[in-house]
Design a protein around this motif. Structure first.
Motif, short mmCIF file in Angstrom:
data_model
loop_
_atom_site.label_atom_id
_atom_site.label_comp_id
_atom_site.label_asym_id
_atom_site.label_seq_id
_atom_site.Cartn_x
_atom_site.Cartn_y
_atom_site.Cartn_z
N TYR A 1 -6.96 38.02 10.84
CA TYR A 1 -8.23 37.70 10.15
C TYR A 1 -8.63 36.24 10.39
O TYR A 1 -7.82 35.33 10.23
N MET B 1 -19.15 48.92 25.12
CA MET B 1 -19.22 47.62 25.80
C MET B 1 -17.91 47.33 26.54
O MET B 1 -17.92 46.84 27.67
N LEU C 1 -14.21 39.69 25.45
CA LEU C 1 -14.46 39.67 24.00
C LEU C 1 -15.78 40.39 23.76
O LEU C 1 -16.79 40.09 24.40
N HIS D 1 -11.00 49.22 18.53
CA HIS D 1 -10.27 48.33 19.43
C HIS D 1 -9.18 49.09 20.19
O HIS D 1 -8.88 48.78 21.35
N ASP E 1 -25.76 42.16 29.91
CA ASP E 1 -25.66 42.80 28.59
C ASP E 1 -24.55 43.84 28.67
O ASP E 1 -24.65 44.79 29.47
N ALA F 1 -19.66 34.25 25.21
CA ALA F 1 -19.56 32.80 25.43
C ALA F 1 -20.24 31.95 24.37
O ALA F 1 -19.98 30.75 24.29
N THR F 2 -21.12 32.54 23.56
CA THR F 2 -21.78 31.75 22.51
C THR F 2 -21.10 31.91 21.15
O THR F 2 -21.55 31.34 20.16
N GLY F 3 -20.04 32.73 21.10
CA GLY F 3 -19.41 33.05 19.82
C GLY F 3 -18.27 32.10 19.45
O GLY F 3 -17.94 31.16 20.19
N PRO G 1 -5.58 39.19 17.33
CA PRO G 1 -5.57 38.13 16.32
C PRO G 1 -5.72 38.65 14.90
O PRO G 1 -6.33 39.69 14.66
N LEU H 1 -20.68 34.33 30.39
CA LEU H 1 -21.65 35.44 30.34
C LEU H 1 -22.42 35.37 29.03
O LEU H 1 -21.83 35.33 27.95
N PRO I 1 -18.51 41.91 20.63
CA PRO I 1 -18.81 41.64 19.21
C PRO I 1 -18.34 42.80 18.34
O PRO I 1 -18.29 43.94 18.81
N GLU J 1 -18.55 48.79 20.34
CA GLU J 1 -17.50 48.05 21.02
C GLU J 1 -16.81 48.87 22.13
O GLU J 1 -16.61 48.35 23.24
N ARG K 1 -26.17 37.00 27.04
CA ARG K 1 -27.20 38.04 27.20
C ARG K 1 -28.60 37.47 27.00
O ARG K 1 -29.58 38.08 27.40
N ASN L 1 -12.81 49.22 12.72
CA ASN L 1 -12.80 48.27 13.84
C ASN L 1 -11.49 48.35 14.62
O ASN L 1 -11.48 48.34 15.85
N ALA M 1 -7.84 43.17 18.03
CA ALA M 1 -7.83 42.81 16.61
C ALA M 1 -6.51 43.24 15.99
O ALA M 1 -5.82 44.15 16.49
N1 LIG Z 1 -13.54 38.30 12.26
C1 LIG Z 1 -12.23 38.53 12.29
O1 LIG Z 1 -11.52 38.29 11.31
C2 LIG Z 1 -11.60 39.08 13.53
C3 LIG Z 1 -10.20 39.11 13.61
C4 LIG Z 1 -9.60 39.63 14.77
C5 LIG Z 1 -10.40 40.10 15.81
N2 LIG Z 1 -11.76 40.05 15.68
C6 LIG Z 1 -12.56 40.54 16.81
O2 LIG Z 1 -13.13 39.39 17.46
C7 LIG Z 1 -14.35 39.77 18.10
C8 LIG Z 1 -15.45 38.84 17.64
O3 LIG Z 1 -15.11 37.52 18.04
P1 LIG Z 1 -16.01 36.28 17.59
O4 LIG Z 1 -16.01 36.23 16.08
O5 LIG Z 1 -15.61 35.09 18.35
O6 LIG Z 1 -17.44 36.77 18.06
P2 LIG Z 1 -18.85 36.26 17.55
O7 LIG Z 1 -18.79 34.83 17.14
O8 LIG Z 1 -19.40 37.28 16.62
O9 LIG Z 1 -19.68 36.32 18.91
C9 LIG Z 1 -19.97 37.54 19.55
C10 LIG Z 1 -20.40 37.22 20.99
O10 LIG Z 1 -20.72 38.45 21.67
C11 LIG Z 1 -21.98 38.28 22.30
N3 LIG Z 1 -22.65 39.58 22.43
C12 LIG Z 1 -23.15 40.34 21.43
N4 LIG Z 1 -23.68 41.47 21.95
C13 LIG Z 1 -23.54 41.39 23.29
C14 LIG Z 1 -23.90 42.22 24.37
N5 LIG Z 1 -24.54 43.39 24.16
N6 LIG Z 1 -23.61 41.83 25.64
C15 LIG Z 1 -22.98 40.64 25.86
N7 LIG Z 1 -22.59 39.81 24.87
C16 LIG Z 1 -22.88 40.18 23.61
C17 LIG Z 1 -22.75 37.34 21.38
O11 LIG Z 1 -23.83 36.78 22.08
P3 LIG Z 1 -25.24 36.36 21.37
O12 LIG Z 1 -25.18 34.88 21.23
O13 LIG Z 1 -26.28 36.79 22.33
O14 LIG Z 1 -25.31 37.09 20.06
C18 LIG Z 1 -21.64 36.34 21.06
O15 LIG Z 1 -21.46 35.43 22.12
C19 LIG Z 1 -14.59 41.23 17.69
O16 LIG Z 1 -14.11 42.07 18.69
C20 LIG Z 1 -13.76 41.39 16.43
O17 LIG Z 1 -13.38 42.72 16.18
C21 LIG Z 1 -12.37 39.54 14.58
#
Ligand SMILES: NC(=O)c1ccc[n+]([C@@H]2O[C@H](COP(=O)([O-])OP(=O)(O)OC[C@H]3O[C@@H](n4cnc5c(N)ncnc54)[C@H](OP(=O)(O)O)[C@@H]3O)[C@@H](O)[C@H]2O)c1
Length: 298
Positions: A141, A84, A74, A120, A54, A10-12, A139, A33, A76, A81, A35, A116, A105
């Protein structure tokens, strides 16, 4: 009847946009949700119910999942992964969740060249084997990845990425949240479907640098970082070996043209085009050293 939606991550980037897109929709109760309890305040101020848990620790999830109808799953980008993901699916099963919408992804699969994407694929299997109706988003990149080079764009006018010269159909991460919101509003219509949301255009990093030039009003050029140099630089910043290796996997694949495609999924579902890179650059201009935008879309 009210549908309770549990939003993980939720913070991402993506989930923040999802919460914004679903906020105020009739019939939905939004539960975020997190952590880290220190991050609850901002979400509570926005009117969301906030629960802590968590995803690495299954024993922390029961209360958060209690009474949930739709799970936005979702996780991280991390070597953990699959762990989780399966913890969340197990909690969803126990809570009798009615639908899981999974953020996966691009081209997730067991034989893909990115670590990754292979992880997934494992989470997708957990979701599909849960017995709970599901929808999967794969999604492309995220444009937000270019923010990793924002500092050098701001200071030297150079966009350093390890992406080679092939075009990539990148999407603004906020639009992934917008896309997910449409699915979550009517989950039954999307049961059993896999979507591949992309941006509106497959474009090179050189074109991205051109767009930054035009938005910032000063020259920005793209330098294609060799994979070895990118790897050393990221390790030097203290990033984990898994994360660095993952960025290199994607860089190699995209440089080979693996990401040179767009789909019509975004427009077909939402009725409008996804944000262009130029729009993204304008909205994030201040991060790239430009003026703060006056009309950034949420
Ligand atoms: N980057 C890309 O180009 C791309 C493309 C397609 C798909 N994806 C996929 O998209 C996802 C990432 O999305 P995003 O970029 O929106 O994420 P993000 O901004 O990196 O945020 C990750 C979120 O997960 C939370 N988190 C981390 N560890 C946790 C835990 N142990 N328990 C509960 N929550 C936890 C974080 O909370 P905190 O605030 O506590 O850290 C944060 O809210 C990944 O699965 C990635 O493979 C990425």
């Amino acid at each position: 009847m009210t549908t309770t939606v549990l939003v993980t991550g939720a913070t991402g980037t993506v989930s923040t946009a999802l919460l914004g897109a679903l906020k105020g929709k009739p019939g939905l109760h939004l539960r975020a949700l997190i952590r880290d309890p220190a991050k609850a305040h901002a979400l509570q101020n926005d009117g969301f119910e906030v629960v802590t848990g968590d995803l690495e620790e299954p024993d922390t999830l029961a209360d958060a999942f209690d009474g949930v109808d739709v799970l936005w799953l979702l996780t991280p980008a991390s070597a953990l992964e699959p762990s989780m993901g399966s913890n969340a699916v197990q909690a969803a099963r126990h809570a009798r969740v009615k639908h899981i919408v999974r953020n996966s992804a691009i081209k997730a699969g067991h034989g893909v060249p990115t670590r990754n994407g292979r992880l997934h694929a494992l989470v997708e299997e957990s979701v599909k084997a849960s017995g709970i109706p599901w929808t999967i988003l794969r999604p492309h990149y995220y444009m937000q990845n270019l923010l990793s080079s924002a500092q050098s764009v701001a200071s030297d006018g150079v966009l350093y990425m390890n992406m080679g010269d092939a075009p990539v159909g990148m999407i603004d991460g906020r639009d992934v949240g917008v896309f997910a919101a449409h699915v979550i509003e009517h989950p039954n219509r999307h049961a059993g479907k896999v979507y591949d949301p992309t941006g509106p255009e497959s474009m090179t990093m050189a074109k991205a640098a051109d767009d930054l030039t035009s938005v910032l009003g000063r020259p920005v050029r793209y330098v294609a970082l060799p994979q070895e140099a990118a790897q050393q630089a990221m390790l030097g910043f203290g990033l984990s070996r898994w994360f660095v290796g993952n960025v290199v996997d994607y860089g190699r694949a995209y440089a080979d043209g693996w990401g040179d495609f767009v789909t019509s999924d975004f427009k077909a579902l939402t009725g409008h085009e996804a944000r262009s890179f130029k729009q993204f650059a304008a909205d994030f201009a201040s991060a790239f050293g430009g003026a703060v935008p006056s009309t950034a879309r949420a």
